[in-house]
Design a protein around this motif. Structure first.
Motif, PDB file in Angstrom:
ATOM      1  N   TRP A  17       0.820  -1.209   0.000  1.00 41.38           N
ATOM      2  CA  TRP A  17       0.000   0.000   0.000  1.00 41.38           C
ATOM      3  C   TRP A  17       0.862   1.271   0.000  1.00 41.38           C
ATOM      4  O   TRP A  17       0.376   2.354   0.326  1.00 41.38           O
ATOM      5  N   GLY A  18       2.106   1.114  -0.365  1.00 39.11           N
ATOM      6  CA  GLY A  18       2.979   2.280  -0.493  1.00 39.11           C
ATOM      7  C   GLY A  18       3.506   2.810   0.818  1.00 39.11           C
ATOM      8  O   GLY A  18       4.021   3.938   0.866  1.00 39.11           O
ATOM      9  N   VAL A  19       3.414   2.035   1.873  1.00 38.75           N
ATOM     10  CA  VAL A  19       3.913   2.467   3.174  1.00 38.75           C
ATOM     11  C   VAL A  19       5.401   2.128   3.271  1.00 38.75           C
ATOM     12  O   VAL A  19       5.781   0.956   3.170  1.00 38.75           O
ATOM     13  N   ASP A  20       6.230   3.134   3.432  1.00 37.47           N
ATOM     14  CA  ASP A  20       7.672   2.942   3.575  1.00 37.47           C
ATOM     15  C   ASP A  20       7.964   2.684   5.056  1.00 37.47           C
ATOM     16  O   ASP A  20       8.075   3.617   5.858  1.00 37.47           O
ATOM     17  N   VAL A  21       8.095   1.427   5.417  1.00 40.16           N
ATOM     18  CA  VAL A  21       8.233   1.042   6.821  1.00 40.16           C
ATOM     19  C   VAL A  21       9.554   1.546   7.402  1.00 40.16           C
ATOM     20  O   VAL A  21       9.599   2.031   8.539  1.00 40.16           O
ATOM     21  N   GLU A  22      10.626   1.440   6.635  1.00 42.44           N
ATOM     22  CA  GLU A  22      11.923   1.914   7.120  1.00 42.44           C
ATOM     23  C   GLU A  22      11.880   3.412   7.407  1.00 42.44           C
ATOM     24  O   GLU A  22      12.402   3.886   8.420  1.00 42.44           O
ATOM     25  N   ALA A  23      11.254   4.166   6.506  1.00 42.13           N
ATOM     26  CA  ALA A  23      11.135   5.617   6.707  1.00 42.13           C
ATOM     27  C   ALA A  23      10.270   5.922   7.921  1.00 42.13           C
ATOM     28  O   ALA A  23      10.534   6.879   8.656  1.00 42.13           O
ATOM     29  N   ALA A  24       9.246   5.097   8.147  1.00 45.95           N
ATOM     30  CA  ALA A  24       8.379   5.292   9.310  1.00 45.95           C
ATOM     31  C   ALA A  24       9.173   5.122  10.600  1.00 45.95           C
ATOM     32  O   ALA A  24       9.021   5.914  11.543  1.00 45.95           O
ATOM     33  N   LEU A  25      10.045   4.124  10.643  1.00 52.16           N
ATOM     34  CA  LEU A  25      10.841   3.892  11.847  1.00 52.16           C
ATOM     35  C   LEU A  25      11.857   5.006  12.062  1.00 52.16           C
ATOM     36  O   LEU A  25      12.120   5.408  13.194  1.00 52.16           O
ATOM     37  N   GLN A  26      12.435   5.511  10.969  1.00 49.74           N
ATOM     38  CA  GLN A  26      13.359   6.636  11.094  1.00 49.74           C
ATOM     39  C   GLN A  26      12.642   7.875  11.618  1.00 49.74           C
ATOM     40  O   GLN A  26      13.167   8.607  12.452  1.00 49.74           O
ATOM     41  N   LYS A  27      11.430   8.090  11.124  1.00 52.51           N
ATOM     42  CA  LYS A  27      10.629   9.223  11.581  1.00 52.51           C
ATOM     43  C   LYS A  27      10.299   9.085  13.059  1.00 52.51           C
ATOM     44  O   LYS A  27      10.357  10.056  13.835  1.00 52.51           O
ATOM     45  N   ILE A 339       4.908   1.539  30.573  1.00 49.94           N
ATOM     46  CA  ILE A 339       3.667   1.220  29.871  1.00 49.94           C
ATOM     47  C   ILE A 339       3.145   2.444  29.117  1.00 49.94           C
ATOM     48  O   ILE A 339       2.833   2.382  27.925  1.00 49.94           O
ATOM     49  N   GLY A 340       3.034   3.559  29.840  1.00 44.55           N
ATOM     50  CA  GLY A 340       2.446   4.754  29.244  1.00 44.55           C
ATOM     51  C   GLY A 340       3.255   5.310  28.094  1.00 44.55           C
ATOM     52  O   GLY A 340       2.703   5.669  27.043  1.00 44.55           O
ATOM     53  N   THR A 341       4.585   5.378  28.258  1.00 42.90           N
ATOM     54  CA  THR A 341       5.409   5.961  27.211  1.00 42.90           C
ATOM     55  C   THR A 341       5.492   5.046  25.999  1.00 42.90           C
ATOM     56  O   THR A 341       5.415   5.497  24.849  1.00 42.90           O
ATOM     57  N   ARG A 342       5.658   3.749  26.233  1.00 42.10           N
ATOM     58  CA  ARG A 342       5.676   2.813  25.105  1.00 42.10           C
ATOM     59  C   ARG A 342       4.363   2.872  24.328  1.00 42.10           C
ATOM     60  O   ARG A 342       4.352   2.784  23.095  1.00 42.10           O
ATOM     61  N   ASN A 343       3.251   3.048  25.028  1.00 43.24           N
ATOM     62  CA  ASN A 343       1.965   3.141  24.336  1.00 43.24           C
ATOM     63  C   ASN A 343       1.852   4.402  23.494  1.00 43.24           C
ATOM     64  O   ASN A 343       1.300   4.385  22.393  1.00 43.24           O
ATOM     65  N   MET A 344       2.380   5.515  24.000  1.00 37.76           N
ATOM     66  CA  MET A 344       2.355   6.741  23.204  1.00 37.76           C
ATOM     67  C   MET A 344       3.165   6.561  21.923  1.00 37.76           C
ATOM     68  O   MET A 344       2.751   6.983  20.838  1.00 37.76           O
ATOM     69  N   ILE A 345       4.306   5.905  22.041  1.00 42.95           N
ATOM     70  CA  ILE A 345       5.143   5.659  20.862  1.00 42.95           C
ATOM     71  C   ILE A 345       4.457   4.674  19.921  1.00 42.95           C
ATOM     72  O   ILE A 345       4.500   4.828  18.685  1.00 42.95           O
ATOM     73  N   LYS A 346       3.800   3.671  20.475  1.00 40.96           N
ATOM     74  CA  LYS A 346       3.052   2.723  19.637  1.00 40.96           C
ATOM     75  C   LYS A 346       1.971   3.434  18.831  1.00 40.96           C
ATOM     76  O   LYS A 346       1.749   3.122  17.646  1.00 40.96           O
ATOM     77  N   ALA A 347       1.281   4.388  19.453  1.00 40.69           N
ATOM     78  CA  ALA A 347       0.218   5.113  18.752  1.00 40.69           C
ATOM     79  C   ALA A 347       0.786   5.886  17.563  1.00 40.69           C
ATOM     80  O   ALA A 347       0.167   5.946  16.489  1.00 40.69           O
ATOM     81  N   LEU A 348       1.957   6.465  17.746  1.00 48.06           N
ATOM     82  CA  LEU A 348       2.602   7.191  16.644  1.00 48.06           C
ATOM     83  C   LEU A 348       3.039   6.230  15.536  1.00 48.06           C
ATOM     84  O   LEU A 348       2.866   6.514  14.349  1.00 48.06           O
ATOM     85  N   LEU A 349       3.596   5.083  15.926  1.00 46.31           N
ATOM     86  CA  LEU A 349       4.008   4.098  14.934  1.00 46.31           C
ATOM     87  C   LEU A 349       2.804   3.570  14.167  1.00 46.31           C
ATOM     88  O   LEU A 349       2.852   3.427  12.929  1.00 46.31           O
ATOM     89  N   HIS A 350       1.739   3.287  14.878  1.00 47.35           N
ATOM     90  CA  HIS A 350       0.510   2.819  14.221  1.00 47.35           C
ATOM     91  C   HIS A 350       0.066   3.806  13.150  1.00 47.35           C
ATOM     92  O   HIS A 350      -0.310   3.411  12.031  1.00 47.35           O
ATOM     93  N   ALA A 351       0.149   5.081  13.447  1.00 46.06           N
ATOM     94  CA  ALA A 351      -0.259   6.108  12.488  1.00 46.06           C
ATOM     95  C   ALA A 351       0.713   6.187  11.314  1.00 46.06           C
ATOM     96  O   ALA A 351       0.311   6.394  10.163  1.00 46.06           O
ATOM     97  N   LEU A 352       2.001   6.034  11.594  1.00 50.87           N
ATOM     98  CA  LEU A 352       3.014   6.106  10.545  1.00 50.87           C
ATOM     99  C   LEU A 352       2.911   4.943   9.571  1.00 50.87           C
ATOM    100  O   LEU A 352       3.395   5.028   8.429  1.00 50.87           O
ATOM    101  N   LEU A 353       2.296   3.842   9.985  1.00 53.12           N
ATOM    102  CA  LEU A 353       2.184   2.651   9.143  1.00 53.12           C
ATOM    103  C   LEU A 353       0.882   2.587   8.355  1.00 53.12           C
ATOM    104  O   LEU A 353       0.609   1.577   7.693  1.00 53.12           O
ATOM    105  N   LEU A 354       0.083   3.634   8.392  1.00 51.76           N
ATOM    106  CA  LEU A 354      -1.154   3.659   7.613  1.00 51.76           C
ATOM    107  C   LEU A 354      -0.917   4.333   6.263  1.00 51.76           C
ATOM    108  O   LEU A 354      -0.103   5.254   6.150  1.00 51.76           O
ATOM    109  N   PRO A 355      -1.643   3.920   5.242  1.00 52.50           N
ATOM    110  CA  PRO A 355      -1.533   4.579   3.927  1.00 52.50           C
ATOM    111  C   PRO A 355      -2.328   5.888   3.938  1.00 52.50           C
ATOM    112  O   PRO A 355      -3.371   6.017   3.277  1.00 52.50           O
TER     113      PRO A 355
END
Length: 417
Positions: A17-27, A339-355
């Motif tokens: 779906w055109g999601v650049d996963v490597e770029a998402a992790l760098q971001k 828990i709280g900080t990892r979840n905040m980062i997970k939410a950002l990663l989840h968003a970065l991985l969407l088309p």
């Protein structure tokens, strides 16, 4: 299947779906979270003449191992940071000054009282943020500070806020990254007020005096934080969202939104895009209200995901300053941070991985069927495999294995206090 193999399989699915996963992790690596120090000691601070917690704030629970010294608190933060991927920031309140047992009133605090924090931040490559503490003090016992009818009390808190901004400026100069100075006050009334305007006039005048003292924006950023109600201010809060939104826009300050400071049916995620149209930057305190502003530990719920989405898909990762604000004394405090900080980062990663570009296009075309279908299907895409890989690459425990680190730290450090 190894973490690497699972990641490669997930990466192929996203790339369709055109999601650049490597770029998402760098971001993701470039987005710092400001971690609040007060989770570690139940908002106690280190004043030589401490007062009981007040200001409509309450911390419940008595889990063993609370930090009681600056050294203990920094040690606990180090432990949490070792379990959280990425480079982040630490958010301090004025009550965390170190005065070597000397009674220093809040309107007399100086950068020297935070030299140990700055040295520690330098050692660990961290930025620092700051907050004047306008609660838990004799001059705030009636729940009024910057809007108080007594001019001498207002002047005390005005001076405290000015001193706090100078301390934050010192942080910025020493650490090479601007500190965010956020002003929150508890001011309000328990019952229906007979005059809503006059306290707000006084608050505006107090803020004008505070900000009349200039600081360098390269080192200090000013923010104001609203609230809808608190314990003891159920009917009226002087610093409402509308008050601070207007003040921040008119005076070129950041408006800080705490996710627990609104009516139960309001969501901060829905406000971000509107506010970004009129503000260069805005700030967040991410918490989790349960029926009220209870500051529960952040979980990966729908609202947290939506906050991440609004930041990412609006290309605002450098415009929204993300801080956390929760405090739970019923569980291990280091675990709460983790828990709280990892979840905040997970939410950002989840968003970065969407088309996101594709989903925006579908909306513009009026293709709501495909939009809804894709938004739902991506909820079960292998996001977890990418998260695990990110943690491994950043040198922190994968999945729940971090719990063993916390258990060991509890046995060897926390329970011996």
């Amino acid at each position: 299947m190894s973490v690497k193999e699972s990641f490669e399989a997930a990466k192929k699915q996203y790339e369709q779906w055109g999601v650049d996963v490597e770029a998402a992790l760098q971001k993701l690596q470039q987005i710092p979270i400001s971690i609040h120090c007060w989770q570690g000691d139940d908002i106690g601070g280190f004043e030589a003449n401490p007062s009981e917690l007040s200001g409509g704030i309450d911390v419940t629970g008595n889990y063993p191992g609370k930090a009681t010294t600056p050294e203990q608190l920094r040690s606990d933060l180090e432990m949490a940071l070792s379990l959280i991927p990425g480079k982040h920031r630490v958010n301090l309140h004025a009550i965390y000054a170190e005065t070597n047992g000397e009674v220093v009133e809040r309107d007399e605090i100086e950068p020297k009282h935070f030299e140990n924090w700055v040295a520690w931040a330098k050692q660990h490559g961290l930025g620092l943020d700051f907050n004047p503490t306008l609660f838990s003090h004799a001059k705030a016992e009636d729940g009024l500070t910057l809007s108080h009818p007594d001019e001498s009390i207002r002047e005390f808190w005005i001076k405290h806020c000015i001193k706090s901004r100078k301390i934050a400026e010192y942080f910025g100069k020493e650490l090479g990254t601007p500190a965010l100075t956020n002003i929150w006050i508890p001011d309000g009334y328990k019952d229906i007020p007979s005059d809503r305007l006059t306290p707000r006039i006084r608050l505006k005048e107090s803020l004008d005096k505070i900000y009349a003292v200039e600081t360098d924006e390269h080192y200090n950023l000013d923010a104001v934080e609203s609230k809808v109600f608190g314990i003891g201010s159920e009917s009226y809060v002087v610093g409402s969202h509308e008050f601070y939104l207007g003040y921040s826009l008119k005076n070129n300050k950041l408006c800080l939104m705490d996710t627990g400071h609104y009516h139960p049916t309001e969501t901060v995620s829905n406000k971000i895009s509107s506010m970004l149209l009129f503000s260069d930057k805005l700030a967040l305190h991410v918490s989790r209200p349960v029926r009220w502003d209870s500051d529960h530990v952040v979980i990966l719920d729908d609202e947290l995901k939506e906050i991440g989405l609004e930041i990412v898909r609006n290309d605002a990762t450098d415009k929204v300053l993300i801080g956390l604000d929760f405090f739970d004394a019923s569980i291990n405090r280091v675990a709460a941070w983790t828990i709280g900080t990892r979840n905040m980062i997970k939410a950002l990663l989840h968003a970065l991985l969407l088309p996101n570009a594709k989903l925006k296009q579908l909306q513009e075309e009026g293709n709501f069927t495909e939009r809804l279908a894709l938004m739902e299907e991506f909820k079960t895409y292998p996001f977890g495999a990418v998260w695990d890989f990110y943690c491994e690459q950043m040198g922190v425990p994968v999945r729940e294995t971090w719990l063993e680190n916390v258990k060991t730290y509890e046995q060897e450090v926390l329970l011996k206090r």
